[in-house]
Design a protein around this motif. Structure first.
Motif, PDB file in Angstrom:
ATOM      1  N   TRP A 136       0.962  -1.224  -0.014  1.00 56.48           N
ATOM      2  CA  TRP A 136       0.235  -0.213  -0.276  1.00 56.48           C
ATOM      3  C   TRP A 136       0.737   1.154   0.013  1.00 56.48           C
ATOM      4  CZ3 TRP A 136      -5.157   1.314  -0.805  1.00 56.48           C
ATOM      5  CH2 TRP A 136      -5.559   2.766  -0.053  1.00 56.48           C
ATOM      6  N   HIS A 175       0.031   2.668  -3.383  1.00 59.55           N
ATOM      7  CA  HIS A 175      -1.146   3.532  -3.304  1.00 59.55           C
ATOM      8  C   HIS A 175      -1.924   4.671  -4.393  1.00 59.55           C
ATOM      9  CE1 HIS A 175      -0.977   7.093  -1.278  1.00 59.55           C
ATOM     10  NE2 HIS A 175       0.247   6.592  -0.660  1.00 59.55           N
ATOM     11  N   TRP A 190      -2.647   2.317  -7.580  1.00 59.03           N
ATOM     12  CA  TRP A 190      -4.001   2.326  -7.581  1.00 59.03           C
ATOM     13  C   TRP A 190      -5.542   3.123  -7.335  1.00 59.03           C
ATOM     14  CZ3 TRP A 190      -2.519  -1.479  -3.088  1.00 59.03           C
ATOM     15  CH2 TRP A 190      -1.829  -2.705  -3.231  1.00 59.03           C
ATOM     16  N   LEU A 200      -6.186  -6.150  -3.971  1.00 59.99           N
ATOM     17  CA  LEU A 200      -6.973  -5.065  -3.842  1.00 59.99           C
ATOM     18  C   LEU A 200      -7.506  -6.100  -2.253  1.00 59.99           C
ATOM     19  CD1 LEU A 200      -6.835  -2.308  -2.935  1.00 59.99           C
ATOM     20  CD2 LEU A 200      -8.645  -1.633  -4.179  1.00 59.99           C
ATOM     21  N   ALA A 249      -3.271  -6.059   5.826  1.00 59.60           N
ATOM     22  CA  ALA A 249      -3.120  -4.360   5.925  1.00 59.60           C
ATOM     23  C   ALA A 249      -3.536  -4.779   7.319  1.00 59.60           C
ATOM     24  CB  ALA A 249      -3.720  -3.874   5.124  1.00 59.60           C
ATOM     25  N   VAL A 284      -3.424   2.028   7.777  1.00 63.27           N
ATOM     26  CA  VAL A 284      -3.401   1.032   6.115  1.00 63.27           C
ATOM     27  C   VAL A 284      -4.483   0.270   5.549  1.00 63.27           C
ATOM     28  CG1 VAL A 284      -1.858   0.187   4.999  1.00 63.27           C
ATOM     29  CG2 VAL A 284      -1.300   1.305   6.909  1.00 63.27           C
ATOM     30  N   VAL A 327      -7.177   0.607   2.441  1.00 63.74           N
ATOM     31  CA  VAL A 327      -7.442  -0.428   1.888  1.00 63.74           C
ATOM     32  C   VAL A 327      -9.177  -0.710   2.164  1.00 63.74           C
ATOM     33  CG1 VAL A 327      -6.682  -2.266   0.653  1.00 63.74           C
ATOM     34  CG2 VAL A 327      -5.331  -0.985   2.021  1.00 63.74           C
TER      35      VAL A 327
END
Length: 910
Positions: A591, A595, A598, A634, A641, A645, A649
């Motif tokens: 992440w 991230h 993403w 994901l 995670a 975090v 997510v």
């Protein structure tokens, strides 16, 4: 002596001779009389028979005429010939059957004791069905990694073949040492005939049985060779020996190491997955009194780990002894062993074993090398003999010829110590004693360590293979005197690795050196990129699956780039799945590093730019494949995670789910392409499986996404996969059983027949009350479709296996049609219609329409069929899997009128 005495003696001799002559004359005349009598009698009998026949012919001619008489004689002669031929044929068949029965009895009597388990019975029956089918080639390759129970599977297969009346000729790597495979099979069959007391021509008997598929050659380790240290050599050895068996027309089943299969034989491949059950636990724990329910999940997790690490069970047991004292029971032992291997990696653990016996010191050598233990000295001598022969085992005759006899006692004591530590073994073969390592991976590392003492760095290990190369690199780095020498070693190693494609070996060495307390030089992004491009898919997979828990930013960037355009299409589907799993396991790190990328792809999905109408546009090229890959990653990152975090997510996952499901009119609402929706369902299933395997509770938001996808997804494939995810989540958290029952009850009436039938299957399965559910769930859920297809359905029951076959056939037809129609929107529109339809394609509903699928007479409005399409495309359906589905006919068939069987038989057509 007086003269009369001499005369008396002469008279006695004369009388004796006279009596002998008279007796001889009498016997001879009697024998001649008997022969003459027999001769006269035979002639008289022949004359009487001839007279009777002639009289009959005369009467027939007189009463019926010449023409009718000749016709009758011809008919009688033909009948006599037919009766004689039938009698001879019956005698031959009876003799063959008796010989076959005696061979089978002798083979059963020669079977040694061993464990027979109900595991993989369906796969074994599928292999047997393919072998006895005269329309098939009779060649099956079984890939069996460490911990897959290959010996147990072979016993199961031999028992089934014996029940089918097929003689199995079993060979192993020792039988092939210095002998052609056909000659080894002939020698084994000669010994079997001798045990059975069958007195018949050897070659002729083998040919007759081979022609009728009543003899099968089973070879365990056909890829092994005294000089097969490199994978390319193993593949060539496998190909050459398979060609020999094919030329001899001998049906055969061969077992090879993972990915030693020649590429042209992938259709006939069966891949054995790790045991993942109580059998592995018993092997590791060294006890038979282990409860089946107590530790199925940790044993399966350990088995999956072994599939990637290539550790032998001997080494695994030795590692288990290291953590046994801290474990309170067998379950804790398996968990501790899994964590022990995951923490430092297998290479570091193997290096510690070699350092422990004193092969070489872990630090700078100097004069300390002479202080090695007796076992270390012996191991060093064995490695010297091994390198001189450039092989994988040391004949005892070579030890006797080269060893100083003044040191033989020390050598034998050291050898006994190495055997006690489960490193090497002595074994008799072909009248000679040989010494070999029990674990090939340990052997190659030891060879590399020994080569680290040579002047020419990486000259021999680079040519031998990745294992020896990694061992030499690790040892030279540990012994380097200062940073400058260490950097020089790594520069030399990088050039050799780049030349030979040793990506995974470099990764193993890097991880092992860090675990052993040193800091190796870090590869640059450009160096890692060039190594990746040089390696093949097998080595890339090994590198990905052996990555440490803490990834470097460079490695993460490299992996993520393979899941996006333009490198997406250059990476195989199987490797992309492995890359996604590797990123998922590093939740927080992934992440923090990725991230921003993403979030950019999720925004593209929310904007409507990834709808199927624009699939070939620039936006799709930048974000489409990346968004589909993110759907795999994901959901599991939301499980792995931690802390803040995990919340971030989850929020991004909620946005992705909201943009993808529920479905609707795709032509107007602009939701992402159905491929992205299906990828999301696969990612949710991966997350549920990861949580179950790691004994974690699935987060409630992820469960809500699963329930939403199962109820409202546009594609029937997405809804089916979401049902699997829901069952896996329930297996990991029994408190969700009621919610799962409600969800399944709703999907029993799903508008698509395949999804509705699968929902009924899950309802019936849960109603049987299997406990624990996590142990039995693999009977109805496939974790990965490509793995299940390669493993002939693995643990799936017959209904679930046929469901997988139906889904795979539809997806292959859809993807094949999309590839054929590249220009315009027609192909994409057909794909969307097929994946969101409420009915099964006509060629899977009707046998008649299935037969016409290849001629282009598509009888439904989906327009998927055609002569230019191949239902083998995209997702490879192995021949053993097709035979498995054809052999298992459950009561509740998914596809009526035998249409599915028509397609399956087409798949196995030569």
């Amino acid at each position: 002596m007086p003269d009369n005495t001499w005369r008396a003696v002469d008279l006695d001799r004369w009388r004796a001779r006279t009596r002998g002559a008279v007796l001889y004359v009498r016997q001879t005349s009697t024998e001649l009389g008997r022969r003459a009598s027999a001769y006269v009698f035979s002639w008289a009998l022949g004359a009487v028979f001839a007279a009777v026949v002639l009289a009959g012919v005369a009467v027939a001619v007189y009463t019926e005429g010449w023409l009718a008489t000749v016709a009758d004689l011809a008919v009688n002669a033909a009948a006599s010939v037919m009766v004689g031929a039938a009698a001879v044929a019956a005698f031959v068949v009876t003799s063959r059957r008796q010989s076959l029965r005696r061979l089978l009895e002798a083979h059963r009597a020669g079977q040694g004791p061993g464990e027979r388990t109900p595991d993989r019975v369906r796969q074994a029956r599928a292999v047997a069905a393919q072998l006895v089918d005269p329309k098939q080639s009779g060649s099956i390759v079984i890939e069996a990694p460490a911990g897959s129970g290959r010996t147990t599977f072979l016993r199961q297969l031999v028992d089934i073949l014996s029940d089918e009346g097929v003689v199995a000729i079993e060979l192993n790597e020792w039988d092939l040492s210095g002998t052609a495979v056909v000659q080894a099979a002939t020698d084994a069959f000669r010994r079997l005939m001798a045990r059975a007391g069958v007195d018949a021509p050897l070659v002729r008997t083998m040919e007759l049985l081979a022609r009728r598929r009543e003899i099968v050659v089973l070879v365990d380790g056909i890829d092994s060779s005294p000089h097969a240290a490199r994978r390319a050599t193993a593949v060539d050895t496998t190909r050459r020996r398979l060609e020999e068996l094919g030329a001899a027309r001998l049906a055969h089943v061969v077992i090879v190491d993972a990915n030693s299969t020649p590429p042209e034989l992938l259709r006939s491949r069966l891949r054995l997955t790790p045991i993942g059950s109580d059998a592995l636990a018993r092997l590791v724990a060294g006890t038979a009194a282990v409860a089946l329910e107590g530790f199925h999940t940790p044993s399966r997790r350990l088995g999956s780990q072994l599939a990637h690490l290539r550790l032998g069970l001997h080494t695994l047991r030795a590692m288990a002894d290291e953590v046994r004292q801290a474990a309170r029971d067998e379950e804790a032992l398996l968990v501790a062993l899994h964590e022990h291997i995951a923490a430092d990696g297998p290479t570091a653990l193997l290096m510690r074993r070699l350092h422990a016996v004193g092969l070489l010191p872990q630090t700078s050598p100097g004069p300390g090398i002479d202080d090695r233990s007796m076992a270390g000295e012996t191991l060093g001598q064995i490695l010297e003999f091994l390198l001189l022969g450039d092989g994988t085992q040391v004949p005892w005759t070579e030890v006797v010829a080269r060893l100083d006899w003044s040191r033989i006692d020390e050598f034998m004591l050291g050898l006994a110590e190495l055997e006690r530590k489960v490193i090497v073994e002595r074994r008799e073969h072909a009248g000679d004693l040989v010494i070999r390592f029990l674990d090939p991976e340990l052997r190659e590392l030891a060879v590399g360590m020994r080569l680290a003492m040579s002047r020419n760095a990486f000259r021999h290990s680079g040519a031998r293979g990745g294992g020896a190369f990694a061992g030499e690199l690790i040892q030279r780095t540990l012994m380097a005197d200062g940073i400058a020498e260490r950097d020089l070693v790594w520069r030399q190693a990088y050039e050799v690795a780049l030349r030979n494609g040793y990506l995974s070996a470099m990764g193993d060495a890097d991880r092992a050196i860090r675990a052993l307390g040193e800091e190796p030089p870090m590869l640059t992004a450009g160096q890692l990129e060039r190594l990746w491009e040089k390696a093949d898919d097998f080595d890339r997979t090994m590198y990905v699956n052996r990555l440490p828990q803490v990834l470097t930013a460079i490695a993460l960037d490299l992996l993520w780039s393979r899941l996006r355009s333009p490198l997406f299409n250059r990476t195989s589907h199987e490797l992309r799945r492995d890359i996604a799993a590797a990123i998922c396991g590093r939740g927080d790190l992934a992440w923090r590093r990725l991230h921003q990328s993403w979030e950019k792809h999720v925004r593209a999905a929310e904007s409507g730019d990834l709808a199927w109408q624009g699939r070939r546009g620039a936006v799709w090229g930048e974000h489409g494949n990346a968004a589909a890959s993110l759907c795999w990653i994901l959901p599991t990152v939301a499980v792995t995670a931690t802390g803040g975090v995990a919340a971030k997510v989850q929020r991004l996952l909620d946005r992705l789910v909201a943009a993808t499901v529920p479905g609707g009119d795709l032509a107007t609402n602009g939701r992402p392409d159905l491929g992205i929706e299906i990828s999301l369902a696969e990612g949710l299933k991966d997350a549920a499986h990861h949580a179950m395997s790691a004994s974690r509770l699935l987060p409630d938001p992820v469960w809500s996404s699963i329930a939403l996808t199962a109820a409202a997804a546009t594609s029937w494939v997405s809804r089916l996969l979401a049902l699997q995810a829901a069952l896996l989540a329930t297996a990991g958290d029994p408190a969700r059983r009621d919610a799962f029952s409600v969800l399944v009850a709703q999907q029993v009436d799903d508008r698509h027949p395949i999804t509705a039938s699968y929902a009924r299957l899950l309802r019936d399965f849960v109603g049987l009350g299997h406990e624990p559910l996590s142990r039995h769930v693999y009977a109805v859920v496939w974790v990965d479709d490509t793995d299940a297809l390669a493993a002939a359905g693995d643990d799936l029951d017959d209904r679930a296996a046929r469901t997988l076959a139906a889904v795979t056939l539809v997806l292959n037809l859809v993807e094949a049609r999309l590839r054929v129609i590249e220009a315009g929107q027609t192909g994409t529109q057909l794909r969307v219609r097929a994946l969101s339809a409420d009915a099964v394609p006509g060629c899977l509903r009707s046998r008649v329409m299935a037969y016409g699928a290849e001629s282009g007479r598509c009888g439904c409005d989906l327009g998927l069929c055609g002569p230019e399409l191949s239902i083998r495309a995209v997702r490879r359906v192995s021949e053993p899997f097709a035979h498995r589905c054809l052999a298992g006919r459950p009561d509740d068939l998914l596809i009526y009128d035998g249409a599915l069987d028509v397609h399956l038989r087409r798949l196995i057509r030569p």
